[in-house]
Design a protein around this motif. Structure first.
Motif, PDB file in Angstrom:
ATOM      1  N   TYR A 100      -8.122  -7.141  -5.447  1.00 21.86           N
ATOM      2  CA  TYR A 100      -8.385  -5.968  -5.947  1.00 21.86           C
ATOM      3  C   TYR A 100      -9.208  -5.187  -4.979  1.00 21.86           C
ATOM      4  N   ILE A 101      -9.611  -5.695  -3.897  1.00 20.80           N
ATOM      5  CA  ILE A 101     -10.251  -5.698  -3.252  1.00 20.80           C
ATOM      6  C   ILE A 101     -10.409  -4.725  -1.525  1.00 20.80           C
ATOM      7  N   PRO A 102      -9.965  -3.874  -1.337  1.00 20.88           N
ATOM      8  CA  PRO A 102     -10.090  -4.131   0.365  1.00 20.88           C
ATOM      9  C   PRO A 102     -10.388  -4.898   1.256  1.00 20.88           C
ATOM     10  N   GLY A 103      -9.927  -5.922   2.291  1.00 27.10           N
ATOM     11  CA  GLY A 103     -10.844  -6.816   2.934  1.00 27.10           C
ATOM     12  C   GLY A 103     -11.546  -7.741   1.785  1.00 27.10           C
ATOM     13  N   GLU A 135     -13.156  -0.550  -6.647  1.00 30.91           N
ATOM     14  CA  GLU A 135     -14.091  -0.042  -6.074  1.00 30.91           C
ATOM     15  C   GLU A 135     -15.468   0.772  -6.609  1.00 30.91           C
ATOM     16  N   VAL A 136     -15.045   1.513  -7.781  1.00 24.57           N
ATOM     17  CA  VAL A 136     -16.281   2.491  -8.120  1.00 24.57           C
ATOM     18  C   VAL A 136     -16.834   1.978  -9.065  1.00 24.57           C
ATOM     19  N   VAL A 137     -16.222   0.615  -9.790  1.00 26.49           N
ATOM     20  CA  VAL A 137     -16.516   0.191 -11.137  1.00 26.49           C
ATOM     21  C   VAL A 137     -17.855  -0.907 -10.186  1.00 26.49           C
ATOM     22  N   ARG A 138     -17.690  -1.463  -8.786  1.00 25.97           N
ATOM     23  CA  ARG A 138     -18.426  -2.420  -8.129  1.00 25.97           C
ATOM     24  C   ARG A 138     -19.229  -1.690  -7.789  1.00 25.97           C
ATOM     25  N   HIS A 139     -19.242  -0.880  -6.960  1.00 22.12           N
ATOM     26  CA  HIS A 139     -20.651  -0.318  -6.587  1.00 22.12           C
ATOM     27  C   HIS A 139     -21.731   0.315  -7.554  1.00 22.12           C
ATOM     28  N   GLN A 140     -20.326   0.828  -8.769  1.00 21.94           N
ATOM     29  CA  GLN A 140     -21.380   1.185  -9.719  1.00 21.94           C
ATOM     30  C   GLN A 140     -22.722   0.303 -10.102  1.00 21.94           C
ATOM     31  N   ARG A 141     -22.018  -0.773 -10.595  1.00 20.24           N
ATOM     32  CA  ARG A 141     -22.886  -1.860 -10.257  1.00 20.24           C
ATOM     33  C   ARG A 141     -23.683  -2.560  -9.237  1.00 20.24           C
ATOM     34  N   ARG A 142     -23.532  -2.575  -8.110  1.00 21.58           N
ATOM     35  CA  ARG A 142     -24.471  -2.888  -7.721  1.00 21.58           C
ATOM     36  C   ARG A 142     -25.117  -1.536  -7.728  1.00 21.58           C
ATOM     37  N   ARG A 196     -10.226  -9.947  -0.619  1.00 20.99           N
ATOM     38  CA  ARG A 196      -9.624 -11.452  -0.591  1.00 20.99           C
ATOM     39  C   ARG A 196      -9.530 -12.155   0.446  1.00 20.99           C
ATOM     40  N   THR A 197      -9.503 -11.723   1.822  1.00 23.39           N
ATOM     41  CA  THR A 197      -9.548 -12.200   2.770  1.00 23.39           C
ATOM     42  C   THR A 197     -10.662 -13.403   3.224  1.00 23.39           C
ATOM     43  N   ALA A 198     -11.640 -11.751   2.647  1.00 27.04           N
ATOM     44  CA  ALA A 198     -13.943 -12.447   3.443  1.00 27.04           C
ATOM     45  C   ALA A 198     -13.435 -13.699   2.479  1.00 27.04           C
ATOM     46  N   VAL A 199     -13.658 -13.328   0.678  1.00 30.73           N
ATOM     47  CA  VAL A 199     -13.934 -14.643   0.359  1.00 30.73           C
ATOM     48  C   VAL A 199     -13.235 -15.878   0.119  1.00 30.73           C
ATOM     49  N   THR A 200     -11.936 -16.135   0.558  1.00 32.78           N
ATOM     50  CA  THR A 200     -10.766 -17.217   0.706  1.00 32.78           C
ATOM     51  C   THR A 200     -11.568 -17.722   2.233  1.00 32.78           C
ATOM     52  N   LEU A 201     -11.968 -17.207   3.330  1.00 34.23           N
ATOM     53  CA  LEU A 201     -12.839 -17.627   4.102  1.00 34.23           C
ATOM     54  C   LEU A 201     -13.842 -18.223   4.346  1.00 34.23           C
ATOM     55  N   THR A 202     -14.691 -17.415   3.279  1.00 32.05           N
ATOM     56  CA  THR A 202     -16.211 -18.050   2.938  1.00 32.05           C
ATOM     57  C   THR A 202     -16.115 -18.932   1.953  1.00 32.05           C
ATOM     58  N   MET A 203     -15.101 -18.971   1.049  1.00 34.04           N
ATOM     59  CA  MET A 203     -15.005 -19.980  -0.195  1.00 34.04           C
ATOM     60  C   MET A 203     -14.775 -21.656   0.999  1.00 34.04           C
ATOM     61  N   GLY A 204     -14.498 -21.173   1.940  1.00 37.95           N
ATOM     62  CA  GLY A 204     -13.328 -22.807   3.335  1.00 37.95           C
ATOM     63  C   GLY A 204     -15.028 -23.142   3.107  1.00 37.95           C
ATOM     64  N   ALA A 205     -15.420 -21.898   4.008  1.00 38.67           N
ATOM     65  CA  ALA A 205     -16.880 -22.016   4.885  1.00 38.67           C
ATOM     66  C   ALA A 205     -17.951 -22.741   4.218  1.00 38.67           C
ATOM     67  N   THR A 265     -18.229  -9.634   3.739  1.00 37.03           N
ATOM     68  CA  THR A 265     -18.328 -11.186   3.583  1.00 37.03           C
ATOM     69  C   THR A 265     -20.035 -11.729   2.829  1.00 37.03           C
ATOM     70  N   GLN A 266     -21.009 -10.341   2.752  1.00 41.50           N
ATOM     71  CA  GLN A 266     -22.242 -10.630   2.271  1.00 41.50           C
ATOM     72  C   GLN A 266     -21.804 -10.416   1.219  1.00 41.50           C
ATOM     73  N   TRP A 267     -20.669  -9.888   0.269  1.00 44.81           N
ATOM     74  CA  TRP A 267     -20.640  -9.342  -0.749  1.00 44.81           C
ATOM     75  C   TRP A 267     -20.030 -10.448  -0.889  1.00 44.81           C
ATOM     76  N   ALA A 268     -18.509 -11.206  -0.649  1.00 46.18           N
ATOM     77  CA  ALA A 268     -18.571 -12.615  -1.086  1.00 46.18           C
ATOM     78  C   ALA A 268     -19.238 -13.381  -0.661  1.00 46.18           C
ATOM     79  N   ARG A 269     -20.345 -13.251  -0.083  1.00 42.25           N
ATOM     80  CA  ARG A 269     -21.787 -14.756  -0.321  1.00 42.25           C
ATOM     81  C   ARG A 269     -22.217 -15.000  -1.399  1.00 42.25           C
TER      82      ARG A 269
END
Length: 215
Positions: A118-121, A189-196, A123-132, A98-102
């Protein structure tokens, strides 16, 4: 045992029910991530290599289900106003997503919805956050459509490649297709982790420079 499983799967894939199952699974996965919709779409793609079900039908139905599921999740977030997100416990994977989505929404807007597919979990975190956060519904629909179509094409073709590679043994094709899908997810996931990791030291550096300047 494997022959019985193969026979049952072939019967299912040659029935019109498979399209209803694809639509339902893809839609439910939008707000209930435990549903293995990707596995089902990949499997349908494998058997599409033999002619049944129809590959284009699999892509369209899977994308349509995903599009609907994303909107259900979006309006759940919009209706709850943010309470669903605020209830996530710190330290849990859901809270981290959720924090990542924000953060991602603040930086890149709706394009993050396509990546989150393409990231486990994610999709739902992002769509819920976009609605919120009351992300504009029209823009959400545009990006949700792009995400759904890309996901439907990707999963179906990954399965189709596996089916073509093992036309005489569809079960091996399913394993190959799922393996390819998991490999892509792992790579994302690896690319996202490295960028973070690369971005993390930057705030610390700014704090150090500020401290030095004050001295």
């Amino acid at each position: 045992m494997s022959d019985a499983i193969l026979h049952f799967t072939e019967e299912l894939m040659s029935s019109w029910w498979i399209y209803l199952a694809l639509f339902g699974f893809a839609a439910l996965d939008g707000f209930f991530p435990a549903i293995p919709s990707e596995t089902l779409v990949v499997t349908a793609g494998v058997f599409a290599a033999t002619g049944e079900p129809n590959l284009y039908g699999v892509i369209v139905i899977a994308a349509a289900g995903a599009f609907l599921g994303d909107h259900v999740s979006y309006f759940l977030g919009r209706g709850a106003g943010g309470r669903l997100i605020d209830r996530t416990k710190p330290g849990t994977k859901r809270h981290a997503m959720t924090q990542w989505a924000r953060t991602a929404l603040a930086e890149r807007g709706g394009l993050v919805l396509v990546v989150a597919r393409y990231i486990p979990g994610g999709r739902t975190a992002v769509t819920l956050t976009m609605g919120a956060v009351r992300y504009p519904a029209r823009k959400f629909s545009l990006f949700a459509g792009l995400a759904a179509i890309s996901w439907g094409v990707y999963c179906s073709l990954v399965g189709y490649i596996g089916g073509k590679a093992f036309e005489d043994n569809p079960l091996k094709g399913v394993l190959l297709g799922i393996g390819l899908a998991m490999a892509v997810t792992l790579l994302v996931e690896v690319v996202r982790h490295q960028r973070r990791k690369r971005r993390t030291p930057e705030p610390q550096l700014e704090v150090e420079l500020t401290t030095v300047g004050e001295r």
